[in-house]
Motif scaffolding. Structure first.
Motif, PDB file in Angstrom:
ATOM      1  N   THR A 154       0.854  -1.182   0.000  1.00 42.51           N
ATOM      2  CA  THR A 154       0.000   0.000   0.000  1.00 42.51           C
ATOM      3  C   THR A 154       0.893   1.236   0.000  1.00 42.51           C
ATOM      4  OG1 THR A 154      -1.708  -1.176   1.220  1.00 42.51           O
ATOM      5  CG2 THR A 154      -1.843   1.229   1.216  1.00 42.51           C
ATOM      6  N   GLY A 155       0.640   2.160  -0.935  1.00 36.02           N
ATOM      7  CA  GLY A 155       1.457   3.380  -1.000  1.00 36.02           C
ATOM      8  C   GLY A 155       1.889   3.661  -2.418  1.00 36.02           C
ATOM      9  N   THR A 156       3.102   4.158  -2.540  1.00 31.04           N
ATOM     10  CA  THR A 156       3.593   4.544  -3.859  1.00 31.04           C
ATOM     11  C   THR A 156       4.778   3.673  -4.250  1.00 31.04           C
ATOM     12  OG1 THR A 156       2.908   6.811  -3.501  1.00 31.04           O
ATOM     13  CG2 THR A 156       4.557   6.450  -5.200  1.00 31.04           C
ATOM     14  N   ASN A 172      -2.016  -1.326  -3.674  1.00 34.40           N
ATOM     15  CA  ASN A 172      -3.016  -0.270  -3.511  1.00 34.40           C
ATOM     16  C   ASN A 172      -2.260   1.053  -3.431  1.00 34.40           C
ATOM     17  OD1 ASN A 172      -5.530  -1.820  -3.145  1.00 34.40           O
ATOM     18  ND2 ASN A 172      -4.440  -2.625  -1.367  1.00 34.40           N
ATOM     19  N   GLY A 173      -2.523   1.948  -4.350  1.00 35.21           N
ATOM     20  CA  GLY A 173      -1.837   3.236  -4.303  1.00 35.21           C
ATOM     21  C   GLY A 173      -1.389   3.670  -5.684  1.00 35.21           C
ATOM     22  N   GLU A 174      -0.168   4.210  -5.714  1.00 39.42           N
ATOM     23  CA  GLU A 174       0.325   4.737  -6.976  1.00 39.42           C
ATOM     24  C   GLU A 174       1.470   3.874  -7.478  1.00 39.42           C
ATOM     25  OE1 GLU A 174       2.179   8.839  -8.776  1.00 39.42           O
ATOM     26  OE2 GLU A 174       0.947   8.895  -6.962  1.00 39.42           O
ATOM     27  N   GLY A 220      -5.508   1.895  -7.927  1.00 36.36           N
ATOM     28  CA  GLY A 220      -4.939   3.224  -7.664  1.00 36.36           C
ATOM     29  C   GLY A 220      -4.580   3.921  -8.955  1.00 36.36           C
ATOM     30  N   ASN A 221      -3.502   4.686  -8.881  1.00 28.78           N
ATOM     31  CA  ASN A 221      -3.057   5.407 -10.080  1.00 28.78           C
ATOM     32  C   ASN A 221      -1.890   4.666 -10.724  1.00 28.78           C
ATOM     33  OD1 ASN A 221      -4.922   7.383  -9.522  1.00 28.78           O
ATOM     34  ND2 ASN A 221      -3.467   8.637  -8.363  1.00 28.78           N
ATOM     35  N   GLN A 235       4.567  14.131  -4.405  1.00 29.65           N
ATOM     36  CA  GLN A 235       4.727  12.701  -4.152  1.00 29.65           C
ATOM     37  C   GLN A 235       6.193  12.386  -3.877  1.00 29.65           C
ATOM     38  OE1 GLN A 235       2.748  10.374  -3.664  1.00 29.65           O
ATOM     39  NE2 GLN A 235       0.785  11.081  -4.431  1.00 29.65           N
ATOM     40  N   GLN A 253       9.907   4.483  -2.583  1.00 28.48           N
ATOM     41  CA  GLN A 253       8.821   3.587  -2.195  1.00 28.48           C
ATOM     42  C   GLN A 253       8.448   3.840  -0.745  1.00 28.48           C
ATOM     43  OE1 GLN A 253       9.453  -0.519  -3.107  1.00 28.48           O
ATOM     44  NE2 GLN A 253       8.220  -1.164  -1.380  1.00 28.48           N
ATOM     45  N   GLN A 254       7.164   4.039  -0.485  1.00 30.80           N
ATOM     46  CA  GLN A 254       6.722   4.322   0.881  1.00 30.80           C
ATOM     47  C   GLN A 254       5.805   3.249   1.413  1.00 30.80           C
ATOM     48  OE1 GLN A 254       5.018   8.243   0.784  1.00 30.80           O
ATOM     49  NE2 GLN A 254       6.973   9.155   1.405  1.00 30.80           N
ATOM     50  N   GLY A 255       5.577   2.279   0.622  1.00 32.49           N
ATOM     51  CA  GLY A 255       4.597   1.284   1.030  1.00 32.49           C
ATOM     52  C   GLY A 255       5.108   0.386   2.138  1.00 32.49           C
TER      53      GLY A 255
END
Lengths: 147, 422
Positions: free
Chosen positions: A17-19, A33-35, A51-52, A137, A141-143
């Motif tokens: 989850t995240g980018t 889930n996320g970008e 997501g995107n 943004q 990676q931040q997930g």
């Protein structure tokens, strides 16, 4: 995607989850889930990306949802509700008569450029959105990854 | 009794004197030099012309029944309307000769050379043409029924409208030949090379076509009913409007074939997909995606209820209903029309076709190679399949039926679609 090329792989059973921004091609057999930004994204059967998504090439046999932008898309599997797909080319093959290759929920497809539209006359097609990350943004990676 | 002896005939010809309408029955003129002789309307029944030189001779309307012309040289001769029934013409040289409307019924022309010969409307029923050379010959409207043409070389010959019913053409070469509108009903063509030949509207009903090379042929609207074609090669053949069946093509080979009406390669089907394509047509649904051309419009199916709206046709504000299983092709222009498709009915929008401000309803199949722009929304409601080819342009809302719509899109298509579930 060649076997010799380095790839980021989200394996089956993994959820992120995240980018996720990558200069490598990305293979998703789990869930994102996320970008997601990458040169190429391959969503395997059983994989899902919500997501995107901004990629050059997208090949999906799994489930996708959200805002999807790509130059070239090859699609099967499932497209969920509230999804917009923008692409220069989209390919959906017929696998066999009477067999669903892709299930579309409530979604929007904006594919190709209207060759007949008058250029810059106000009646043409809207320009393709640039493939830039949204402002603010993070570039890493931040997930959080669950195994 | 003949009017002249052999020596008198040779002398007259040498002097340039005419022998028009002369009675020369049963004279032995073998190996005689009769170049440019005028034997028009002469009675030459049973004459022996073996190895005679009759180059550029005028034998128009002559009676040559049962004449012996083996290995004679008749290059450039005029034999228009001549009667050569049952004549022996083995090995004869008829290069550039004119045999238009000649009667060669039952004649033996084995190994004869007929390069560029004119045989328009000639009668060659039961003739033996085994091993003949007919390169570039003109045989339009000729009757070759039951003729034997085994191993004949007939490349680039023109057979338009000819009758070849029950003829035997085994092992012959018809490369580049024009066989448009010919009837080959019940003919035998095993191992024939038809590469590049035109077979438009040809009738090949009940023909034996085993191992025939149909590569690059134009077979549009040809009839193959009950023809046997195991081992035939249809690579790059044009097959629009043919009545080929699934059973017939099971044992044929092809890299690809084309089902486009114009024969421009726009509706290619890979050989490996041919059976599936014809199966789907038979069952009233488009076939599985061919590799090179993922979206192929169906070819005409035998017995299907077909409608065709050609280029230049314009329908405005019309309400159209098409029955279940029908096939509708649109190369014209529909403006603000409402179209209801019965179960499995196929609406094929050709490359030139435009449906502007229209609405399509019902459990049918849409194949778009042209342009669809909706009027009332949803412009497409309840469709079973929506297939958009590379040149297709679809703009509107698609409301899917309860079991979802089957979509197929080819790279290059233009879509502005809002898809709704039921």
């Amino acid at each position: 995607m060649s076997d010799n090329v380095k790839r980021t792989i989200i394996e089956e059973g993994s959820e992120l989850t995240g980018t996720l921004k990558s200069t490598c091609d990305v293979v998703v057999s789990g869930k994102v889930n996320g970008e997601l930004q990458a040169p190429a994204l391959n969503v395997s059967q059983g994989g899902a990306v919500h997501g995107n998504i901004k990629v050059t090439n997208l090949h999906s046999e799994g489930e996708i949802a959200g805002q999807i932008e790509a130059d070239k898309i090859e699609l099967s599997g499932r497209v969920n509700d509230q999804t917009t797909i923008r692409a220069n080319t989209l390919e959906v093959k017929l696998s066999a008569p009477e067999k669903l290759q892709v299930v579309f929920g409530n979604c929007t497809l904006e594919v190709g450029k209207d060759k007949d539209a008058a250029p810059a006359a106000g009646g043409g097609e809207p320009a393709q959105k640039e493939n830039k990350p949204p402002q603010g943004q993070p570039q890493q990676q931040q997930g959080k990854k669950k195994d | 009794m003949a009017e002249f002896s052999r020596d008198e005939v040779i002398e007259k010809v040498a002097k340039g004197e005419g022998l028009e309408r002369a009675d020369l029955r049963d004279v032995d003129l073998s190996k005689a030099g009769l170049e440019s002789a005028n034997l028009r309307r002469a009675d030459l029944e049973g004459v022996n012309f073996e190895e005679a030189v009759l180059r550029k001779a005028n034998l128009a309307s002559a009676n040559l029944r049962d004449a012996f012309l083996a290995r004679a040289n008749l290059e450039g001769a005029n034999l228009r309307g001549a009667d050569l029934e049952s004549g022996n013409l083995q090995g004869v040289n008829l290069t550039d000769a004119d045999l238009s409307r000649a009667n060669l019924e039952g004649a033996d022309l084995e190994n004869a050379t007929l390069t560029r010969a004119r045989l328009g409307a000639a009668q060659l029923i039961d003739a033996n043409l085994g091993g003949v050379t007919l390169e570039g010959a003109h045989l339009s409207n000729a009757d070759l029924s039951q003729a034997y043409m085994g191993a004949a070389i007939m490349s680039n010959a023109d057979f338009q409208n000819a009758l070849l019913e029950k003829a035997n053409l085994e092992e012959s070469d018809l490369t580049g030949a024009n066989l448009r509108d010919v009837s080959l009903r019940g003919a035998k063509l095993p191992n024939v090379n038809l590469t590049g030949a035109i077979l438009e509207r040809a009738v090949l009903v009940e023909a034996m076509l085993q191992k025939v090379n149909f590569s690059k042929t134009d077979c549009r609207s040809a009839s193959f009913s009950k023809a046997q074609m195991a081992g035939a090669n249809f690579s790059q053949a044009l097959l629009y409007g043919t009545d080929l069946t699934v059973e017939q093509v099971k044992d044929v080979t092809a890299d690809w074939v084309d089902f486009s009406k114009e024969g421009d390669g726009s509706l290619k089907v890979q050989g490996k997909d041919l059976v599936a394509h014809l199966t789907a047509l038979r069952d009233g649904v488009p076939a599985a995606a061919p590799a090179a051309a993922p979206v192929a419009a169906p070819a005409p199916a035998g017995g299907a209820n077909r409608r065709y709206f050609g280029r230049g046709d314009v329908l405005r504000d019309a309400t159209l209903e098409f029955d279940a299983g029908s096939i509708v092709e649109v190369d014209g222009r529909f403006l603000k029309c409402s179209i209801a498709l019965g179960d499995g009915a196929q609406l094929i929008i050709g490359k030139e076709g435009i449906l502007d401000g229209c609405q399509i309803l019902g459990n049918g199949i849409i194949v778009a190679h042209g342009r669809f722009v909706e009027g009332n929304s949803p412009g497409i409601d309840g469709v079973k399949q929506l297939i958009v080819g590379a040149s297709g342009h679809v703009r509107g809302t698609v409301k899917q039926p309860a079991g979802y719509t089957i979509f197929a899109f080819e790279p290059g298509c233009f879509l502005r679609l809002k898809i709704l579930t039921s």
